[in-house]
Design a protein around this motif. Structure first.
Motif, PDB file in Angstrom:
ATOM      1  N   GLU A   8       2.717  13.470 -12.677  1.00  0.00           N
ATOM      2  CA  GLU A   8       3.885  13.173 -13.539  1.00  0.00           C
ATOM      3  C   GLU A   8       5.056  12.588 -12.742  1.00  0.00           C
ATOM      4  O   GLU A   8       5.803  11.776 -13.254  1.00  0.00           O
ATOM      5  CB  GLU A   8       4.397  14.441 -14.256  1.00  0.00           C
ATOM      6  N   ASN A   9       5.238  13.050 -11.518  1.00  0.00           N
ATOM      7  CA  ASN A   9       6.441  12.609 -10.789  1.00  0.00           C
ATOM      8  C   ASN A   9       6.174  11.621  -9.652  1.00  0.00           C
ATOM      9  O   ASN A   9       7.114  11.110  -9.050  1.00  0.00           O
ATOM     10  CB  ASN A   9       7.223  13.836 -10.272  1.00  0.00           C
ATOM     11  N   VAL A  10       4.885  11.345  -9.343  1.00  0.00           N
ATOM     12  CA  VAL A  10       4.587  10.548  -8.141  1.00  0.00           C
ATOM     13  C   VAL A  10       5.165   9.139  -8.184  1.00  0.00           C
ATOM     14  O   VAL A  10       5.667   8.618  -7.192  1.00  0.00           O
ATOM     15  CB  VAL A  10       3.056  10.532  -7.862  1.00  0.00           C
ATOM     16  N   LYS A  11       5.130   8.545  -9.374  1.00  0.00           N
ATOM     17  CA  LYS A  11       5.588   7.162  -9.519  1.00  0.00           C
ATOM     18  C   LYS A  11       7.084   7.054  -9.204  1.00  0.00           C
ATOM     19  O   LYS A  11       7.522   6.160  -8.488  1.00  0.00           O
ATOM     20  CB  LYS A  11       5.292   6.755 -10.965  1.00  0.00           C
ATOM     21  N   GLU A  12       7.844   7.999  -9.730  1.00  0.00           N
ATOM     22  CA  GLU A  12       9.293   7.992  -9.491  1.00  0.00           C
ATOM     23  C   GLU A  12       9.585   8.249  -8.001  1.00  0.00           C
ATOM     24  O   GLU A  12      10.438   7.589  -7.400  1.00  0.00           O
ATOM     25  CB  GLU A  12       9.955   9.070 -10.355  1.00  0.00           C
ATOM     26  N   ILE A  13       8.836   9.171  -7.412  1.00  0.00           N
ATOM     27  CA  ILE A  13       9.077   9.497  -5.995  1.00  0.00           C
ATOM     28  C   ILE A  13       8.807   8.279  -5.103  1.00  0.00           C
ATOM     29  O   ILE A  13       9.629   7.924  -4.260  1.00  0.00           O
ATOM     30  CB  ILE A  13       8.238  10.726  -5.567  1.00  0.00           C
ATOM     31  N   VAL A  14       7.678   7.612  -5.312  1.00  0.00           N
ATOM     32  CA  VAL A  14       7.370   6.480  -4.411  1.00  0.00           C
ATOM     33  C   VAL A  14       8.253   5.260  -4.677  1.00  0.00           C
ATOM     34  O   VAL A  14       8.246   4.324  -3.886  1.00  0.00           O
ATOM     35  CB  VAL A  14       5.875   6.068  -4.417  1.00  0.00           C
ATOM     36  N   MET A  60       0.842  -1.213   0.000  1.00  0.00           N
ATOM     37  CA  MET A  60       0.000   0.000   0.000  1.00  0.00           C
ATOM     38  C   MET A  60       0.872   1.256   0.000  1.00  0.00           C
ATOM     39  O   MET A  60       1.892   1.296   0.680  1.00  0.00           O
ATOM     40  CB  MET A  60      -0.874   0.054   1.272  1.00  0.00           C
ATOM     41  N   THR A  61       0.460   2.248  -0.736  1.00  0.00           N
ATOM     42  CA  THR A  61       1.161   3.543  -0.708  1.00  0.00           C
ATOM     43  C   THR A  61       0.273   4.540   0.040  1.00  0.00           C
ATOM     44  O   THR A  61      -0.928   4.642  -0.236  1.00  0.00           O
ATOM     45  CB  THR A  61       1.396   4.056  -2.143  1.00  0.00           C
ATOM     46  N   ILE A  62       0.880   5.254   0.963  1.00  0.00           N
ATOM     47  CA  ILE A  62       0.113   6.242   1.733  1.00  0.00           C
ATOM     48  C   ILE A  62       0.055   7.556   0.950  1.00  0.00           C
ATOM     49  O   ILE A  62       1.075   8.046   0.474  1.00  0.00           O
ATOM     50  CB  ILE A  62       0.782   6.496   3.106  1.00  0.00           C
ATOM     51  N   VAL A  90      -3.938   2.340  -2.662  1.00  0.00           N
ATOM     52  CA  VAL A  90      -3.653   3.598  -1.974  1.00  0.00           C
ATOM     53  C   VAL A  90      -4.382   3.659  -0.631  1.00  0.00           C
ATOM     54  O   VAL A  90      -5.564   3.378  -0.547  1.00  0.00           O
ATOM     55  CB  VAL A  90      -4.068   4.803  -2.860  1.00  0.00           C
ATOM     56  N   LYS A  91      -3.614   4.027   0.397  1.00  0.00           N
ATOM     57  CA  LYS A  91      -4.236   4.297   1.700  1.00  0.00           C
ATOM     58  C   LYS A  91      -4.324   5.818   1.805  1.00  0.00           C
ATOM     59  O   LYS A  91      -3.299   6.500   1.815  1.00  0.00           O
ATOM     60  CB  LYS A  91      -3.338   3.721   2.802  1.00  0.00           C
ATOM     61  N   SER A 133      -6.547  15.731 -10.531  1.00  0.00           N
ATOM     62  CA  SER A 133      -5.144  15.336 -10.308  1.00  0.00           C
ATOM     63  C   SER A 133      -5.038  14.281  -9.217  1.00  0.00           C
ATOM     64  O   SER A 133      -4.228  13.355  -9.326  1.00  0.00           O
ATOM     65  CB  SER A 133      -4.249  16.542 -10.039  1.00  0.00           C
ATOM     66  N   LEU A 134      -5.869  14.367  -8.193  1.00  0.00           N
ATOM     67  CA  LEU A 134      -5.823  13.348  -7.141  1.00  0.00           C
ATOM     68  C   LEU A 134      -6.173  11.971  -7.716  1.00  0.00           C
ATOM     69  O   LEU A 134      -5.480  10.979  -7.454  1.00  0.00           O
ATOM     70  CB  LEU A 134      -6.773  13.719  -5.990  1.00  0.00           C
ATOM     71  N   PHE A 135      -7.220  11.916  -8.519  1.00  0.00           N
ATOM     72  CA  PHE A 135      -7.628  10.617  -9.068  1.00  0.00           C
ATOM     73  C   PHE A 135      -6.577  10.060 -10.032  1.00  0.00           C
ATOM     74  O   PHE A 135      -6.363   8.861 -10.108  1.00  0.00           O
ATOM     75  CB  PHE A 135      -9.005  10.713  -9.733  1.00  0.00           C
ATOM     76  N   LYS A 136      -5.900  10.960 -10.750  1.00  0.00           N
ATOM     77  CA  LYS A 136      -4.821  10.493 -11.648  1.00  0.00           C
ATOM     78  C   LYS A 136      -3.672   9.929 -10.818  1.00  0.00           C
ATOM     79  O   LYS A 136      -3.067   8.922 -11.189  1.00  0.00           O
ATOM     80  CB  LYS A 136      -4.325  11.648 -12.519  1.00  0.00           C
ATOM     81  N   ILE A 137      -3.356  10.580  -9.716  1.00  0.00           N
ATOM     82  CA  ILE A 137      -2.282  10.092  -8.840  1.00  0.00           C
ATOM     83  C   ILE A 137      -2.655   8.716  -8.286  1.00  0.00           C
ATOM     84  O   ILE A 137      -1.833   7.785  -8.290  1.00  0.00           O
ATOM     85  CB  ILE A 137      -1.985  11.115  -7.714  1.00  0.00           C
ATOM     86  N   ILE A 138      -3.889   8.556  -7.853  1.00  0.00           N
ATOM     87  CA  ILE A 138      -4.342   7.260  -7.315  1.00  0.00           C
ATOM     88  C   ILE A 138      -4.196   6.182  -8.400  1.00  0.00           C
ATOM     89  O   ILE A 138      -3.724   5.072  -8.137  1.00  0.00           O
ATOM     90  CB  ILE A 138      -5.796   7.366  -6.799  1.00  0.00           C
ATOM     91  N   GLU A 139      -4.561   6.547  -9.617  1.00  0.00           N
ATOM     92  CA  GLU A 139      -4.460   5.594 -10.743  1.00  0.00           C
ATOM     93  C   GLU A 139      -2.999   5.198 -10.998  1.00  0.00           C
ATOM     94  O   GLU A 139      -2.683   4.031 -11.199  1.00  0.00           O
ATOM     95  CB  GLU A 139      -5.018   6.311 -11.970  1.00  0.00           C
ATOM     96  N   LYS A 140      -2.121   6.201 -10.954  1.00  0.00           N
ATOM     97  CA  LYS A 140      -0.680   5.931 -11.176  1.00  0.00           C
ATOM     98  C   LYS A 140      -0.093   4.996 -10.143  1.00  0.00           C
ATOM     99  O   LYS A 140       0.898   4.326 -10.386  1.00  0.00           O
ATOM    100  CB  LYS A 140       0.111   7.255 -11.139  1.00  0.00           C
ATOM    101  N   LEU A 141      -0.690   4.989  -8.957  1.00  0.00           N
ATOM    102  CA  LEU A 141      -0.119   4.211  -7.863  1.00  0.00           C
ATOM    103  C   LEU A 141      -0.648   2.776  -7.789  1.00  0.00           C
ATOM    104  O   LEU A 141      -0.373   2.060  -6.827  1.00  0.00           O
ATOM    105  CB  LEU A 141      -0.329   4.942  -6.528  1.00  0.00           C
ATOM    106  N   GLN A 142      -1.416   2.369  -8.792  1.00  0.00           N
ATOM    107  CA  GLN A 142      -1.944   0.986  -8.785  1.00  0.00           C
ATOM    108  C   GLN A 142      -0.920   0.017  -9.330  1.00  0.00           C
ATOM    109  O   GLN A 142      -0.031   0.379 -10.051  1.00  0.00           O
ATOM    110  CB  GLN A 142      -3.235   0.895  -9.591  1.00  0.00           C
TER     111      GLN A 142
END
Ligand code: 13P
Length: 214
Positions: free
Chosen positions: A180-186, A1-3, A32-33, A205-214
């Motif tokens: 754009e950068n969340v995946k690299e950061i996590v 899970m990613t917080i 995502v948590k 943007s929040l929903f896109k970030i959640i999608e990127k983190l799947q």
């Protein structure tokens, strides 16, 4: 899970924040948590959901009730359903490391988990347990770019190798995180998630970030 912690700062009107929380509650969050930090005035009005947990953006250093005009008690935040509280954010002045520590202790005593913002791993000794650390370099808050990946990785590894007897329960990074950068950061080793400002206060943007983190 990613917080993913969303610091809504003072970006949203009361009604907009309630609506955004309702939209999030309808969303599939997968891996995502999610934690949302609405303004004090709005926390109670957010309908509880098993999709997210609630927190506040600050609390007082005072552990007991008393004559502290304008202060907000960590005990009250707990009573209205918060699980977390952000302490030491650069936008909440004044800030000394002792004051941040006292806010963290007041939070823990009330049964909340403090999310302690820091730029310097050396100032993090003597924090209460449990706590979460958010590495938030001031120059990257509300900026164009996040801190360089190597510097975030340095901070995380420094914390992991500190000889503290109460290590943080999780480590987050905050400052100009985007879809754009969340995946690299996590992907940074030892990092458990992100603390969002602008990107977490905007549905798209929040929903896109959640999608990127799947
Ligand atoms: P931005 O994501 O808008 O840079 O804000 C970061 C922040 O302050 C989160 O607490």
């Amino acid at each position: 899970m990613t917080i993913v912690v969303c610091n809504w700062k003072m970006f949203l009107r009361h009604s907009e924040a309630i609506k955004l929380a309702e939209e999030i509650a309808k969303q599939e969050l997968g891996k995502v948590k999610l934690v949302i930090l609405p303004s004090y005035a709005t926390i109670s009005a957010i309908e509880k959901s098993d999709k997210f947990e609630l927190g506040a953006q600050n609390c007082t250093t005072q552990e007991e009730y008393g004559a502290y005009t304008g202060d907000v008690s960590a005990k009250d935040l707990k009573e209205i359903g918060c699980k977390y509280v952000l302490v030491g954010h650069k936008e909440t002045a004044p800030r000394s490391k002792w004051e941040i520590r006292d806010r963290g202790f007041a939070a823990c005593k009330a049964g909340l988990v403090p999310i302690v913002c820091s730029e310097d791993p050396m100032e993090l000794a003597c924090l209460p347990s449990p706590h979460i650390i958010a590495y938030e370099p001031s120059e990257n808050i509300g900026a164009k770019d996040p801190m360089a990946m190597e510097k975030i990785a340095w901070f995380v590894s420094k914390l992991k190798h500190m000889n503290y007897n109460n290590l943080p329960q999780s480590i987050l990074y905050g400052g100009s995180v985007t879809e754009e950068n969340v995946k690299e950061i996590v992907s940074i080793e030892g990092l458990d998630g992100v603390l969002l400002g602008r990107a977490g206060s905007n549905k798209e943007s929040l929903f896109k970030i959640i999608e990127k983190l799947q």
